[in-house]
Enzyme design. Structure first.
Site, short mmCIF file in Angstrom:
data_model
loop_
_atom_site.label_atom_id
_atom_site.label_comp_id
_atom_site.label_asym_id
_atom_site.label_seq_id
_atom_site.Cartn_x
_atom_site.Cartn_y
_atom_site.Cartn_z
N GLY A 43 13.03 -34.48 49.98
CA GLY A 43 12.72 -34.16 48.60
C GLY A 43 12.91 -32.70 48.31
CB SER A 52 18.34 -31.64 45.04
OG SER A 52 19.14 -31.10 46.07
CD GLU A 56 21.67 -31.00 56.99
OE1 GLU A 56 21.81 -32.07 56.40
OE2 GLU A 56 21.19 -29.98 56.45
CD GLU A 99 28.92 -24.79 42.69
OE1 GLU A 99 29.97 -25.15 42.16
OE2 GLU A 99 28.29 -25.52 43.50
#
Length: 368
Positions: free
Chosen positions: A119, A121, A237, A350
């Site tokens: 949880g 974005s 990751e 971005e």
């Protein structure tokens, strides 16, 4: 080939179907095979080889563990059914969880027995974690959570969510965040799948949180210390992402390499894409070596940025060079659509450019 990679290759030889290499594209969406692979790899200690035995690993050194992961990429091992569970949530629980949290959650997350969502974005914030607005107010041992998350992968199938919330609205943006372990079956949680333009390997969802009650003991890591939890768990990751983008780029180029005829312009693009793939691989190895030596590795965001864009270019080139043959191979269209997500997951391009500008190039933070 080292002894450890030879042993891993033998495990794969025993586990994978005999025709796996020839029919990889079909097996890529085989839910049963993918589920069984994650469990078998965990039980044999190959899932997260640098971890201890019993946690899904073998206690390997960083170089040996990386060699195993690269060997798996070359063999195109089945994609984990719930990547963020084993790749992000499990490391967070292992590093920051209480004894009770580790006992209850670590093994099921890594083995794939219980799925996790992340949880992070939010609408209006994208993948800029410091800009999140979901709130959690603590009173009498219970957090009350309100807000919304978006692009939450597999939230419709997951049991748990590593939920990042703002617990101190007066603190600087990245210092007022906490991480909660949210049971997605809790009252007040609404999950809505997001329709996609084509078949997707994983689902995307919106998650709405309306006065959701989360017990204080579900706090993962220190109160207001969620930024550190996120940064630490996402470290695990990094290798997974660059290895995956290297693999996906080379895989996407296979139809182009066997195309009967290419124009000069297409040959130039093919050469650049092949160079991109090799650049991702070599830069990934360099950053891993720097981490192993205890040195900073500022190239990780560059790897994410360039690797994800290389996947998109390779998939587009294969679709274009197939021409009319693409109508007989719908998977080419599906893979092109799937590649579009590469510049979004794991931090948008971005965001990566901002990180590179500020942390690698030393440019001042923008005020707009």
């Amino acid at each position: 080939m080292t002894d450890v990679t030879s042993e891993f290759e033998a495990f794969l030889d025993d586990f994978l179907p005999a025709d796996y290499a020839e029919n990889y594209r079909r097996y890529r969406r085989d839910v049963k095979l993918r589920t069984e692979y994650q469990a078998a790899a965990f039980d044999a200690g190959w899932l997260i080889p640098e971890w201890d035995r019993g946690e899904g690993g073998r206690g390997l050194s960083v170089p040996d563990a990386l060699a195993v992961k690269l060997a798996g990429a070359r063999r195109r091992v089945p994609r984990l059914m719930n990547i963020q569970g084993a790749g992000v949530a499990a490391p967070a629980v292992r590093s920051f969880g209480t004894a009770a949290q580790r006992e209850r959650l670590l093994r099921p997350a890594a083995r794939g027995d219980e799925w996790w969502a992340l949880g992070m974005s939010e609408p209006g914030a994208g993948s800029d974690l410091a800009a999140l607005r979901t709130t959690a107010t603590l009173a009498d041992g219970v957090f009350t959570v309100n807000g919304q998350k978006v692009w939450t992968t597999q939230a419709d199938e997951a049991r748990w969510c590593a939920l990042y919330v703002r617990t101190d609205p007066e603190a600087r943006p990245h210092r007022g965040i906490s991480c909660l372990i949210l049971d997605l079956r809790s009252p007040g949680v609404e999950v809505r799948p997001i329709r996609t333009a084509g078949p997707a390997v994983e689902s995307f969802c919106e998650v709405f949180l309306d006065d959701v009650k989360v017990p204080e003991e579900a706090l993962l890591g220190p109160l207001h210390g969620g930024w550190g939890v996120a940064m630490s768990s996402l470290e695990h990751e990094r290798d997974m992402i660059w290895i995956n983008t290297w693999l996906e780029t080379t895989r996407a180029l296979e139809p182009t390499l066997t195309a009967p005829e290419l124009s000069e312009h297409q040959l130039v693009r093919l050469g650049r894409s092949l160079a991109d793939a090799e650049g991702v691989r070599l830069t990934g190895l360099r950053t891993a070596a720097q981490r192993w030596a205890g040195l900073p590795s500022p190239a990780s965001s560059i790897l994410k940025l360039l690797g994800s864009e290389s996947v998109q270019r390779a998939a587009l080139l294969s679709l274009e060079t197939a021409g009319a043959r693409a109508f007989d191979d719908p998977a080419l269209f599906d893979e092109r659509l799937e590649s579009l997500a590469a510049t979004i997951y794991g931090g948008t391009s971005e965001i990566q450019r901002n990180i590179i500008a500020e942390r690698t190039l030393g440019l001042p933070k923008g005020t707009s």
